[in-house]
Structures are given as C-alpha cells and as structure tokens.
Design a protein around this motif. Structure first.
Motif, PDB file in Angstrom:
ATOM      1  N   SER A   1      33.217  34.723 -26.209  1.00  0.00           N
ATOM      2  CA  SER A   1      32.350  33.969 -25.284  1.00  0.00           C
ATOM      3  C   SER A   1      30.906  34.433 -25.413  1.00  0.00           C
ATOM      4  O   SER A   1      30.620  35.496 -25.970  1.00  0.00           O
ATOM      5  N   ASN A   2      30.041  33.625 -24.894  1.00  0.00           N
ATOM      6  CA  ASN A   2      28.612  33.958 -24.827  1.00  0.00           C
ATOM      7  C   ASN A   2      28.033  33.319 -23.574  1.00  0.00           C
ATOM      8  O   ASN A   2      28.460  32.244 -23.150  1.00  0.00           O
ATOM      9  N   THR A   3      27.075  33.981 -22.960  1.00  0.00           N
ATOM     10  CA  THR A   3      26.480  33.479 -21.723  1.00  0.00           C
ATOM     11  C   THR A   3      24.966  33.350 -21.871  1.00  0.00           C
ATOM     12  O   THR A   3      24.342  34.037 -22.699  1.00  0.00           O
ATOM     13  N   GLY A   4      24.407  32.506 -21.068  1.00  0.00           N
ATOM     14  CA  GLY A   4      22.955  32.324 -21.063  1.00  0.00           C
ATOM     15  C   GLY A   4      22.492  31.823 -19.710  1.00  0.00           C
ATOM     16  O   GLY A   4      23.281  31.272 -18.935  1.00  0.00           O
ATOM     17  N   PHE A   5      21.220  32.053 -19.411  1.00  0.00           N
ATOM     18  CA  PHE A   5      20.660  31.674 -18.113  1.00  0.00           C
ATOM     19  C   PHE A   5      19.751  30.463 -18.287  1.00  0.00           C
ATOM     20  O   PHE A   5      18.864  30.445 -19.156  1.00  0.00           O
ATOM     21  N   LEU A   6      19.981  29.450 -17.501  1.00  0.00           N
ATOM     22  CA  LEU A   6      19.158  28.237 -17.513  1.00  0.00           C
ATOM     23  C   LEU A   6      18.159  28.305 -16.359  1.00  0.00           C
ATOM     24  O   LEU A   6      18.533  28.300 -15.190  1.00  0.00           O
ATOM     25  N   GLU A   7      16.879  28.432 -16.694  1.00  0.00           N
ATOM     26  CA  GLU A   7      15.805  28.470 -15.687  1.00  0.00           C
ATOM     27  C   GLU A   7      15.214  27.078 -15.554  1.00  0.00           C
ATOM     28  O   GLU A   7      14.794  26.468 -16.545  1.00  0.00           O
ATOM     29  N   VAL A   8      15.204  26.565 -14.370  1.00  0.00           N
ATOM     30  CA  VAL A   8      14.642  25.240 -14.105  1.00  0.00           C
ATOM     31  C   VAL A   8      13.293  25.435 -13.417  1.00  0.00           C
ATOM     32  O   VAL A   8      13.225  25.990 -12.320  1.00  0.00           O
ATOM     33  N   VAL A   9      12.202  25.014 -14.075  1.00  0.00           N
ATOM     34  CA  VAL A   9      10.863  25.132 -13.493  1.00  0.00           C
ATOM     35  C   VAL A   9      10.513  23.816 -12.810  1.00  0.00           C
ATOM     36  O   VAL A   9      10.812  22.736 -13.313  1.00  0.00           O
ATOM     37  N   VAL A  10       9.865  23.941 -11.651  1.00  0.00           N
ATOM     38  CA  VAL A  10       9.570  22.778 -10.831  1.00  0.00           C
ATOM     39  C   VAL A  10       8.075  22.741 -10.549  1.00  0.00           C
ATOM     40  O   VAL A  10       7.499  23.748 -10.119  1.00  0.00           O
ATOM     41  N   PRO A  11       7.420  21.617 -10.783  1.00  0.00           N
ATOM     42  CA  PRO A  11       5.982  21.540 -10.473  1.00  0.00           C
ATOM     43  C   PRO A  11       5.752  21.650  -8.976  1.00  0.00           C
ATOM     44  O   PRO A  11       6.659  21.399  -8.171  1.00  0.00           O
ATOM     45  N   PRO A  12       4.549  22.049  -8.566  1.00  0.00           N
ATOM     46  CA  PRO A  12       4.291  22.256  -7.132  1.00  0.00           C
ATOM     47  C   PRO A  12       4.301  20.947  -6.357  1.00  0.00           C
ATOM     48  O   PRO A  12       3.977  19.883  -6.875  1.00  0.00           O
ATOM     49  N   ASP A  13       4.675  21.086  -5.114  1.00  0.00           N
ATOM     50  CA  ASP A  13       4.667  19.946  -4.197  1.00  0.00           C
ATOM     51  C   ASP A  13       4.230  20.458  -2.833  1.00  0.00           C
ATOM     52  O   ASP A  13       4.759  21.460  -2.333  1.00  0.00           O
ATOM     53  N   ILE A  14       3.244  19.802  -2.226  1.00  0.00           N
ATOM     54  CA  ILE A  14       2.719  20.215  -0.925  1.00  0.00           C
ATOM     55  C   ILE A  14       3.568  19.598   0.178  1.00  0.00           C
ATOM     56  O   ILE A  14       3.849  18.392   0.164  1.00  0.00           O
ATOM     57  N   LEU A  15       3.967  20.442   1.126  1.00  0.00           N
ATOM     58  CA  LEU A  15       4.792  19.996   2.244  1.00  0.00           C
ATOM     59  C   LEU A  15       3.894  19.492   3.371  1.00  0.00           C
ATOM     60  O   LEU A  15       3.176  20.262   4.009  1.00  0.00           O
ATOM     61  N   ASP A  16       3.943  18.200   3.595  1.00  0.00           N
ATOM     62  CA  ASP A  16       3.063  17.602   4.605  1.00  0.00           C
ATOM     63  C   ASP A  16       3.381  18.099   6.005  1.00  0.00           C
ATOM     64  O   ASP A  16       2.474  18.268   6.842  1.00  0.00           O
TER      65      ASP A  16
ATOM     66  N   THR B   1       8.777  26.028  -8.547  1.00  0.00           N
ATOM     67  CA  THR B   1       9.292  27.189  -9.281  1.00  0.00           C
ATOM     68  C   THR B   1       8.520  27.295 -10.592  1.00  0.00           C
ATOM     69  O   THR B   1       8.535  26.330 -11.378  1.00  0.00           O
ATOM     70  N   PRO B   2       7.833  28.410 -10.852  1.00  0.00           N
ATOM     71  CA  PRO B   2       7.630  29.577  -9.976  1.00  0.00           C
ATOM     72  C   PRO B   2       6.869  29.202  -8.692  1.00  0.00           C
ATOM     73  O   PRO B   2       6.350  28.106  -8.573  1.00  0.00           O
ATOM     74  N   ARG B   3       6.820  30.174  -7.788  1.00  0.00           N
ATOM     75  CA  ARG B   3       6.178  29.930  -6.503  1.00  0.00           C
ATOM     76  C   ARG B   3       4.703  29.596  -6.709  1.00  0.00           C
ATOM     77  O   ARG B   3       3.975  30.327  -7.391  1.00  0.00           O
ATOM     78  N   PRO B   4       4.223  28.496  -6.129  1.00  0.00           N
ATOM     79  CA  PRO B   4       2.840  28.071  -6.377  1.00  0.00           C
ATOM     80  C   PRO B   4       1.816  29.014  -5.729  1.00  0.00           C
ATOM     81  O   PRO B   4       2.090  29.698  -4.748  1.00  0.00           O
ATOM     82  N   THR B   5       0.624  29.009  -6.311  1.00  0.00           N
ATOM     83  CA  THR B   5      -0.539  29.699  -5.749  1.00  0.00           C
ATOM     84  C   THR B   5      -1.403  28.672  -5.024  1.00  0.00           C
ATOM     85  O   THR B   5      -1.676  27.590  -5.565  1.00  0.00           O
TER      86      THR B   5
ATOM     87  N   SER C   1      -0.813  25.235  -7.480  1.00  0.00           N
ATOM     88  CA  SER C   1      -0.533  25.268  -8.923  1.00  0.00           C
ATOM     89  C   SER C   1       0.397  26.428  -9.232  1.00  0.00           C
ATOM     90  O   SER C   1       0.349  27.473  -8.567  1.00  0.00           O
ATOM     91  N   ASN C   2       1.256  26.238 -10.237  1.00  0.00           N
ATOM     92  CA  ASN C   2       2.160  27.304 -10.670  1.00  0.00           C
ATOM     93  C   ASN C   2       2.352  27.334 -12.189  1.00  0.00           C
ATOM     94  O   ASN C   2       3.289  27.948 -12.686  1.00  0.00           O
ATOM     95  N   GLY C   3       1.452  26.691 -12.919  1.00  0.00           N
ATOM     96  CA  GLY C   3       1.557  26.666 -14.366  1.00  0.00           C
ATOM     97  C   GLY C   3       2.389  25.533 -14.898  1.00  0.00           C
ATOM     98  O   GLY C   3       2.456  25.311 -16.114  1.00  0.00           O
ATOM     99  N   VAL C   4       3.063  24.791 -14.021  1.00  0.00           N
ATOM    100  CA  VAL C   4       3.872  23.636 -14.427  1.00  0.00           C
ATOM    101  C   VAL C   4       3.126  22.385 -13.986  1.00  0.00           C
ATOM    102  O   VAL C   4       2.914  22.183 -12.783  1.00  0.00           O
TER     103      VAL C   4
END
Length: 385
Positions: free
Chosen positions: A102-117, A141-145, A191-194
């Motif tokens: 077997s072999n394992t791997g991690f799937l990272e899902v990056v999400v662009p920022p969204d402002i919560l009204d 994701t990552p956490r926006p600045t 912004s978070n780079g995405v």
C-alpha cells in the motif's frame, strides 16, 4: 464550496517496491485523481474515515463524484470530481498481494478567500469624537490575511501601528476619537495566495455640527459697486444654508441679490452676490448653516468707502509737450536759484576774480600797457642825471 485545481495530483505505488507518496494539493472545483501502478486487485480507501472507495474497476462509495480508471490493469487512477473542502485528507491505494502492499498520500484542498457578510461591518454612522471599530471576517484555506486601506488613498489612523499608516492588517480596525477627516470608504481586503483576492467596501460617515470659516469679515465698497461675499461651511449631515441682510431679513434671489452654494463632501461654499451696492446694504450680513446637530453663523460687515476718482490720461501730443515743458521749466528755475545763492556766498577774492573773468579780451592788454609805463617812469627818476 468550489475550489480551482491548479494541476492534477498523482501518486504511484507497486506491489514490489512501495515508494512514499508525497503530499499533493488541489483546489476547488476541478477534478483530482490519484494514480497507482500495480498488478490487478487494487483498492482505494479514505484513511481518516476508513471508507473503501473502489475495488478494481468498481466504485463502492455512494459518492457520485468518485470514479476509477486503469491503463492495462497496471496504472490505476482515482478521480474526484468537483473537489470540495471535505475531500481534504489522507488516501491509500492498496494492492491485494501477499504480503499486502500500500501507499498513502495527503490531498490538500486550497480554497480562495471569501468574506463573511454576517460577521463583517456594514456602512457605519458615528458622531465626531467617538470611538469606532470596523470588523472584517473571511474564510479560506490557507487562512486569509485581512488588510485595510482607504479607497481614495490617504492614511489610516491605526492604534496598533501607533499613528497614521497607508494600510493596516488585522480582522479589526480601531479608530479612536473619530473626526471628519476619517470620513470616507474603507476597503477590507482578504487574500491567502489563492486567486482571486476579494474585498468589501465599508463607508464610515461622521456626523458633526456646522462650522463656518470666513476669510474677510470686514469688506469696504462704494455705492453702485458689484460685490461678492463668501463663507465656507463644514457640516454633516449636509446643512441648510442661507443669508440675512443688515435689516435681519432672509435674502432670496431677486434683482438685487443672487445667492449661490456648492457642496463637496462635507464642505459647502456659500456666496452672496450684490449686483449694485446701495446705502441700505451697509451693515452686518450673516451666513447661517444649520443641521440636526446644531446651528452656527458667520458675520461679514460691509462699510462704505469713497468712490475712486477718475484720472484723465494724456492721449495727445500737446498734453505731453505741456507736461514736459512744465517739468523741465521748474528744474531750470531751481537750478538758477541754486547757482545765484552759491555766487552770493563767495568771498571778496572770489568777487575780484569774477569781475576779472567778466572783463572782455580788449581790456586786459590796456591794463598791461599802463603797468609798463608806470614802471618805466619810476626807473627814470631813480637814475642819476
């Protein structure tokens, strides 16, 4: 929640030489796929939930976004369509050999920022001198600045920065002792780079009572003169403005007066044009500004001055010559007076010299001849006979 995938992520494993599977990342909503190069009988599993996703070519999970493909039963790929944040985690490709590989791997899902009204400030109205806090909440994701800027440029009063700065970071922007200069639109930028970077516009409105500025409080004018009086008012909400005359009557536009006003932001320029000054116009004019927070006025006193005398210009040659003659004749007379005065102040020796120099050229030889004769007679008398 959709995510954009920059590139497909892959992982390979074989029943003979398992290799470590590097972490891979994907972004919503593109498809993701994981690959395994093996002999037949391959299964894909979700490690954190212990869920069997596929066995060989069969999809076991009820997730319609999951699919499996193979190339010659040696390379097997797990496809995840419309990737979402819940797909983030560890995945395993398992080969049913003895012993199991077997072999394992991690799937990272990056999400662009969204402002919560719901958690972000809307347009705010505050009174001058109070404190205000602007809030901005965003997910991703990552956490926006969070960065704050003024829409029109300019500086931001940041308590954390200890003064005025071009931009400030943080989910909250605190402004103490708000004044009218703080009024305007602020941008909350996440912004978070995405890509894409998102922002929200928050307008800060500052209410304050009217103030009036007058440059000239004393103005002189003669009757018949056209004149303009001016006041500048600062107030918000925008004030009601008007003028009163020396008779304490409200001035309206008519044949004698013209009232003008222009507004820019919280500043209002008030102008009163008097088309022709009359005697009853002399006195105190008032420019008044009033809003819901108060009222104030400015005073301009109009006083009488003499009408300037008209001066005729010399347009003819005769006038010019007359002026020249009068001017130079006066200079000549003055010069002659000065010479005569200096002549009278001289001594006797200077008088004799003046008389001698005044004699003509024929008189000087006669005097010389007489002098010679007198000398000869004296010499003759002294000689012995």
């Amino acid at each position: 929640m959709p995510v954009n995938l920059a590139a497909p992520s892959t992982s390979q494993c074989t029943p003979f030489s398992p290799a470590p599977w590097r972490h891979c990342s994907t972004s919503w909503p593109r498809a993701s796929f994981l690959r395994s190069t093996i002999l037949p009988q391959v299964a894909w599993l979700r490690v954190d939930t212990q869920t069997i996703l596929t066995i060989s070519s069969h999809v076991i999970t009820k997730n319609h976004r999951i699919a499996v493909t193979h190339s010659g039963h040696r390379t097997w790929s797990l496809h995840i369509r419309d990737t979402c944040e819940t797909d983030r985690g560890w995945y395993m490709c398992q080969v049913n050999t003895d012993p199991m590989s077997s072999n394992t791997g991690f799937l990272e899902v990056v999400v662009p920022p969204d402002i919560l009204d719901d958690s972000t400030s809307t347009d705010m109205m505050v009174n001058e001198g109070s404190n205000v806090t602007l809030r901005c909440a965003a997910t991703g994701t990552p956490r926006p600045t969070i960065t704050w800027r003024r829409e029109a440029g300019g500086s931001i009063s940041s308590q954390e920065a200890g003064g005025a700065v071009v931009s400030a970071e943080g989910s909250q922007l605190e402004i103490t002792r708000v004044n009218r200069l703080h009024m305007g639109a602020y941008l909350c930028i996440a912004s978070n780079g995405v890509p894409p970077t998102v922002s929200k516009r928050i307008v800060l409105i500052v209410h304050f009572s009217p103030m009036i500025h007058i440059e000239n409080q004393l103005v002189g004018a003669y009757e018949g003169q056209k004149l303009m009086l001016e006041c500048r008012s600062e107030a918000y909400p925008r004030p009601i403005t008007y003028w009163t005359s020396p008779a304490n009557e409200t001035i309206n536009n008519d044949g004698h007066y013209k009232v003008e006003s222009s507004t820019s932001g919280y500043e209002t320029t008030m102008k009163l044009v008097i088309r022709s000054v009359r005697s009853q116009d002399y006195g105190l004019f008032r420019c008044i500004a009033t809003n819901s927070l108060g009222e104030t006025d400015g005073k301009i006193t109009l006083y009488s001055i003499s009408r300037p005398s008209s001066v005729r210009k010399s347009n003819t040659r005769r006038d010019s010559k007359k002026f020249w003659s009068q001017e130079h004749g006066y200079e000549k007379t003055v010069a002659g007076t000065m010479e005569e005065s200096s002549f009278r102040d001289d001594g006797d020796a200077e008088d004799d010299d003046s008389e001698s120099s005044a004699r003509g050229p024929l008189q000087q030889p006669v005097l010389l001849l007489l002098g010679c004769c007198v000398t000869s007679s004296i010499i003759a008398r002294t000689l012995p006979s």
